[in-house]
Design a protein around this motif. Structure first.
Motif, mmCIF file in Angstrom:
data_model
loop_
_atom_site.group_PDB
_atom_site.id
_atom_site.type_symbol
_atom_site.label_atom_id
_atom_site.label_comp_id
_atom_site.label_asym_id
_atom_site.label_seq_id
_atom_site.Cartn_x
_atom_site.Cartn_y
_atom_site.Cartn_z
ATOM 1 N N ALA A 199 -27.216 37.624 25.906
ATOM 2 C CA ALA A 199 -27.638 38.734 26.762
ATOM 3 C C ALA A 199 -27.563 38.436 28.254
ATOM 4 O O ALA A 199 -28.225 39.111 29.044
ATOM 5 C CB ALA A 199 -29.066 39.149 26.378
ATOM 6 N N ASN A 221 -29.703 33.778 22.015
ATOM 7 C CA ASN A 221 -29.614 34.786 23.075
ATOM 8 C C ASN A 221 -28.152 35.042 23.441
ATOM 9 O O ASN A 221 -27.391 34.122 23.711
ATOM 10 C CB ASN A 221 -30.435 34.352 24.294
ATOM 11 C CG ASN A 221 -29.655 33.504 25.282
ATOM 12 O OD1 ASN A 221 -28.997 34.018 26.191
ATOM 13 N ND2 ASN A 221 -29.739 32.183 25.125
ATOM 14 N N GLY A 224 -36.051 41.025 28.081
ATOM 15 C CA GLY A 224 -35.538 40.040 27.134
ATOM 16 C C GLY A 224 -36.634 39.122 26.634
ATOM 17 O O GLY A 224 -36.706 38.795 25.443
ATOM 18 N N VAL A 276 -31.506 44.347 24.208
ATOM 19 C CA VAL A 276 -32.185 44.648 25.469
ATOM 20 C C VAL A 276 -31.735 46.001 26.015
ATOM 21 O O VAL A 276 -32.524 46.751 26.601
ATOM 22 C CB VAL A 276 -31.903 43.543 26.511
ATOM 23 C CG1 VAL A 276 -32.591 43.854 27.839
ATOM 24 C CG2 VAL A 276 -32.347 42.183 25.978
#
Length: 361
Positions: free
Chosen positions: A232, A230, A212, A203
């Motif tokens: 992030a 994920n 995202g 990202v």
């Protein structure tokens, strides 16, 4: 006689001044009648349902455990980097906090500037080591995690669940810690499925949820990914949104995101790679009460220390077949025994890391 008294007074003052100059107080904070006071300074905000929320939860757990003997404040410094250093100075200068906690690689440089100027102030930094050879950091305790070990298990689960044999990885900003997640994930996936493909996207930050989601949708819809991971923060919530939209899987991170988010999101989160920031902070506070925090050092917590792991909940039981869960247990035991040595990004060059990414394209 007067000269002897004067000499005695000078010697007494000298000893007192020398005692005031010690780097880290030997008496553990909170050992007397006063409560242990802790400030958590977040270089972001709460609400990510994973990393920063987990850190705050660690302090909540300490409050539940110690009651009136413990006080804390969580400060959301936001993603505005201009606020981080001044806020750290403000809390260090205040002089009423026994411990100041910060986290992530972005806070290492501000902490390296501030900590030596306040040698009697204790600091924790989580998810980041300090270069203890670069300064007088005897009042800093670093908490690190073997996220590569937990990610190895996540990668094995993703590869086993994938029907397309193409899995995804959504990182926030690329840095050694996030790459450590990635390399463990790739190794775990390849361990159970040699020909697995891994689509990697970053990202660029840890807060842009819409970006995202866009990147995750691209992985799911254009690259054949049917299981994503994920890593992030807030931006990673976008992948969970995308997974619901296209009815694919998204592995959670840091906290048990299935239980935190609930349904319908939980039905698309087969497990989460737990990075137990909450437990590690509670552990550090326990050590502080015992006077056993290894200030001036870093500790790295893995599966053996409950620093990382896989979320085993009703959704894991429902969405991940029994034979895969059994295999994950075996893999975990092999990591603990040393039979499996999980690769790490630390110490690798950018070229070496890129070569590993290219191997699963």
């Amino acid at each position: 006689m007067k000269k002897a008294l004067a000499l005695l007074l000078i010697l007494t003052m000298a000893v007192g001044l020398a005692a005031c100059g010690t780097t880290a107080p030997e008496q553990p904070a909170g050992a007397g009648d006063e409560p242990l006071r802790v400030a958590l300074l977040l270089n972001g905000t709460l609400g990510d349902k994973s990393f920063f929320d987990s850190a705050d939860r660690g302090l909540q757990m300490a409050k539940e455990k110690y009651g009136d003997r413990f006080e804390y404040a969580t400060v959301e410094m936001t993603t505005d980097e201009t606020k981080w250093l001044p806020t750290l100075y403000d809390y260090a200068d205040d002089g009423t906090w026994d411990i100041i906690i910060v986290g992530t690689w972005q806070m290492a440089e501000p902490l390296a500037e501030v900590a030596p100027q306040y040698p009697d102030q204790k600091f924790f930094i989580f998810d980041q080591d300090m270069d203890y050879t670069a300064g007088d950091f005897g009042n800093i305790y670093s908490i690190m995690y073997k996220q590569n070990e937990g990610s190895f298990l996540a990668g094995a689960i993703a590869a086993r669940l994938s029907e397309t044999k193409t899995i995804g990885f959504l990182g926030g900003a690329e840095n050694p810690v996030i790459n450590d997640f990635l390399l463990g994930y790739i190794q775990g996936a390849k361990h159970v499925e040699e020909n697995i493909k891994v689509v990697v996207s970053f990202v660029g930050n840890f807060y842009d949820t819409p970006k995202g989601k866009d990147l995750a949708l691209s992985q799911y819809q254009q690259n054949g990914v049917d299981v994503g991971f994920n890593v992030a923060g807030l931006a990673g919530l976008g992948q969970i949104d995308a997974a619901q939209e296209v009815e694919k899987f998204a592995i959670g991170v840091d906290s048990d995101q299935a239980l935190i988010l609930g349904e319908p999101a939980a039905n698309f989160i087969p497990t989460s790679m737990l990075k137990n920031v909450d437990q590690s902070i509670l552990r550090a506070i326990d050590l502080e009460y015992e006077g056993k925090v290894p200030y001036g050092q870093a500790e790295t917590l893995g599966i053996a220390e409950n620093g990382v792991g896989i979320a085993d909940n009703e959704y894991y039981q429902k969405l991940v077949p029994q034979e895969v869960r059994d295999e994950v247990t075996e893999l975990s035991e092999k990591i603990l025994s040393g039979e499996i040595v999980v690769d790490t990004a630390f110490g690798k060059t950018n070229e070496e890391i890129q070569a590993i990414k290219d191997s699963v394209k």
